[in-house]
Design a protein around this motif. Structure first.
Motif, PDB file in Angstrom:
ATOM      1  N   MET A 173       0.819  -1.198   0.000  1.00 33.86           N
ATOM      2  CA  MET A 173       0.000   0.000   0.000  1.00 33.86           C
ATOM      3  C   MET A 173       0.863   1.261   0.000  1.00 33.86           C
ATOM      4  N   ALA A 174       1.944   1.249   0.777  1.00 30.01           N
ATOM      5  CA  ALA A 174       2.824   2.412   0.823  1.00 30.01           C
ATOM      6  C   ALA A 174       3.485   2.646  -0.539  1.00 30.01           C
ATOM      7  N   GLU A 175       3.826   1.552  -1.214  1.00 34.63           N
ATOM      8  CA  GLU A 175       4.446   1.706  -2.538  1.00 34.63           C
ATOM      9  C   GLU A 175       3.490   2.414  -3.489  1.00 34.63           C
ATOM     10  N   GLY A 176       2.213   2.067  -3.414  1.00 34.76           N
ATOM     11  CA  GLY A 176       1.211   2.708  -4.265  1.00 34.76           C
ATOM     12  C   GLY A 176       1.124   4.199  -4.004  1.00 34.76           C
ATOM     13  N   LYS A 177       1.183   4.583  -2.736  1.00 33.51           N
ATOM     14  CA  LYS A 177       1.137   6.011  -2.399  1.00 33.51           C
ATOM     15  C   LYS A 177       2.355   6.728  -2.941  1.00 33.51           C
ATOM     16  N   LYS A 178       3.505   6.093  -2.820  1.00 32.69           N
ATOM     17  CA  LYS A 178       4.728   6.728  -3.312  1.00 32.69           C
ATOM     18  C   LYS A 178       4.684   6.877  -4.830  1.00 32.69           C
ATOM     19  N   ILE A 179       4.194   5.861  -5.512  1.00 27.32           N
ATOM     20  CA  ILE A 179       4.116   5.925  -6.984  1.00 27.32           C
ATOM     21  C   ILE A 179       3.109   6.979  -7.425  1.00 27.32           C
ATOM     22  N   ARG A 180       1.920   6.970  -6.797  1.00 30.44           N
ATOM     23  CA  ARG A 180       0.912   7.973  -7.156  1.00 30.44           C
ATOM     24  C   ARG A 180       1.420   9.376  -6.855  1.00 30.44           C
ATOM     25  N   GLY A 181       2.133   9.513  -5.749  1.00 32.03           N
ATOM     26  CA  GLY A 181       2.684  10.815  -5.398  1.00 32.03           C
ATOM     27  C   GLY A 181       3.700  11.305  -6.403  1.00 32.03           C
ATOM     28  N   LYS A 182       4.581  10.419  -6.830  1.00 37.50           N
ATOM     29  CA  LYS A 182       5.600  10.801  -7.820  1.00 37.50           C
ATOM     30  C   LYS A 182       4.945  11.165  -9.144  1.00 37.50           C
ATOM     31  N   THR A 183       3.915  10.409  -9.519  1.00 44.70           N
ATOM     32  CA  THR A 183       3.187  10.704 -10.757  1.00 44.70           C
ATOM     33  C   THR A 183       2.542  12.079 -10.680  1.00 44.70           C
ATOM     34  N   GLN A 184       1.882  12.350  -9.550  1.00 51.37           N
ATOM     35  CA  GLN A 184       1.214  13.632  -9.385  1.00 51.37           C
ATOM     36  C   GLN A 184       2.232  14.779  -9.387  1.00 51.37           C
ATOM     37  N   GLU A 185       3.368  14.559  -8.771  1.00 49.13           N
ATOM     38  CA  GLU A 185       4.416  15.574  -8.761  1.00 49.13           C
ATOM     39  C   GLU A 185       4.896  15.860 -10.187  1.00 49.13           C
ATOM     40  N   THR A 186       5.087  14.804 -10.968  1.00 48.18           N
ATOM     41  CA  THR A 186       5.558  14.957 -12.346  1.00 48.18           C
ATOM     42  C   THR A 186       4.530  15.690 -13.200  1.00 48.18           C
ATOM     43  N   VAL A 187       3.265  15.336 -13.045  1.00 50.56           N
ATOM     44  CA  VAL A 187       2.192  16.021 -13.777  1.00 50.56           C
ATOM     45  C   VAL A 187       2.164  17.497 -13.374  1.00 50.56           C
ATOM     46  N   GLY A 188       2.343  17.751 -12.092  1.00 49.48           N
ATOM     47  CA  GLY A 188       2.363  19.129 -11.610  1.00 49.48           C
ATOM     48  C   GLY A 188       3.491  19.940 -12.229  1.00 49.48           C
ATOM     49  N   LYS A 189       4.646  19.318 -12.383  1.00 51.04           N
ATOM     50  CA  LYS A 189       5.774  20.012 -13.018  1.00 51.04           C
ATOM     51  C   LYS A 189       5.444  20.370 -14.464  1.00 51.04           C
ATOM     52  N   ALA A 190       4.792  19.432 -15.147  1.00 45.72           N
ATOM     53  CA  ALA A 190       4.407  19.681 -16.539  1.00 45.72           C
ATOM     54  C   ALA A 190       3.367  20.796 -16.621  1.00 45.72           C
ATOM     55  N   GLU A 191       2.399  20.767 -15.707  1.00 49.96           N
ATOM     56  CA  GLU A 191       1.376  21.823 -15.696  1.00 49.96           C
ATOM     57  C   GLU A 191       2.001  23.185 -15.413  1.00 49.96           C
ATOM     58  N   GLU A 192       2.903  23.214 -14.453  1.00 50.17           N
ATOM     59  CA  GLU A 192       3.555  24.480 -14.117  1.00 50.17           C
ATOM     60  C   GLU A 192       4.335  25.016 -15.315  1.00 50.17           C
ATOM     61  N   ASP A 234      -0.191  20.694  -7.282  1.00 46.76           N
ATOM     62  CA  ASP A 234      -0.084  19.258  -7.544  1.00 46.76           C
ATOM     63  C   ASP A 234       1.286  18.725  -7.118  1.00 46.76           C
ATOM     64  N   GLN A 235       2.320  19.513  -7.325  1.00 50.48           N
ATOM     65  CA  GLN A 235       3.658  19.087  -6.904  1.00 50.48           C
ATOM     66  C   GLN A 235       3.725  18.926  -5.390  1.00 50.48           C
ATOM     67  N   VAL A 236       3.162  19.877  -4.670  1.00 48.31           N
ATOM     68  CA  VAL A 236       3.176  19.810  -3.202  1.00 48.31           C
ATOM     69  C   VAL A 236       2.377  18.603  -2.727  1.00 48.31           C
ATOM     70  N   GLU A 237       1.202  18.399  -3.312  1.00 45.24           N
ATOM     71  CA  GLU A 237       0.374  17.252  -2.923  1.00 45.24           C
ATOM     72  C   GLU A 237       1.082  15.936  -3.239  1.00 45.24           C
ATOM     73  N   GLY A 238       1.741  15.881  -4.380  1.00 44.73           N
ATOM     74  CA  GLY A 238       2.484  14.675  -4.753  1.00 44.73           C
ATOM     75  C   GLY A 238       3.616  14.379  -3.781  1.00 44.73           C
ATOM     76  N   LYS A 239       4.333  15.411  -3.387  1.00 40.55           N
ATOM     77  CA  LYS A 239       5.425  15.226  -2.424  1.00 40.55           C
ATOM     78  C   LYS A 239       4.882  14.783  -1.070  1.00 40.55           C
ATOM     79  N   THR A 240       3.712  15.302  -0.708  1.00 40.73           N
ATOM     80  CA  THR A 240       3.081  14.913   0.556  1.00 40.73           C
ATOM     81  C   THR A 240       2.690  13.444   0.528  1.00 40.73           C
ATOM     82  N   ARG A 241       2.125  12.992  -0.594  1.00 44.13           N
ATOM     83  CA  ARG A 241       1.763  11.573  -0.725  1.00 44.13           C
ATOM     84  C   ARG A 241       3.005  10.681  -0.626  1.00 44.13           C
TER      85      ARG A 241
END
Length: 70
Positions: free
Chosen positions: A1-20, A38-45
Motif C-alpha cells: 500500500m505504501a508503494e502505491g502512495k509513493k508511486i501515485r505521489g511521484k506521478t502527481q508531482e511529475t504532472v504538476g511540473k508539466a502543468e507548471e 499538484d507538486q506539493v500534494e504529490g510530495k506529501t503523498r
C-alpha cells in the motif's frame, strides 16, 4: 500500500511540473498555480508512503524483539 502512495505521489508531482511549465510557457497563471499545488500534494503523498514504510519496519522490528525474549 505504501508503494502505491509513493508511486501515485511521484506521478502527481511529475504532472504538476508539466502543468507548471505549460502555465509558465503560455502565461496562464492559474495552470501554473495548479501545477505547483499538484507538486506539493504529490510530495506529501510520497512522504506519507515513506512514513508507512518506517512505521511498518518499526512494528516488525518490535515483533521480532518480542519473539526473541519469549
Amino acid at each position: 500500500m505504501a508503494e502505491g502512495k509513493k508511486i501515485r505521489g511521484k506521478t502527481q508531482e511529475t504532472v504538476g511540473k508539466a502543468e507548471e511549465a505549460t502555465g509558465r510557457a503560455t502565461g496562464k497563471s492559474d495552470l501554473r498555480a495548479k501545477g505547483k499545488a499538484d507538486q506539493v500534494e504529490g510530495k506529501t503523498r510520497q512522504a506519507a508512503g515513506k512514513m508507512e514504510d518506517v512505521a511498518k519496519g518499526t512494528a516488525e522490528e518490535a515483533k521480532g524483539k518480542a519473539r526473541k525474549h519469549k
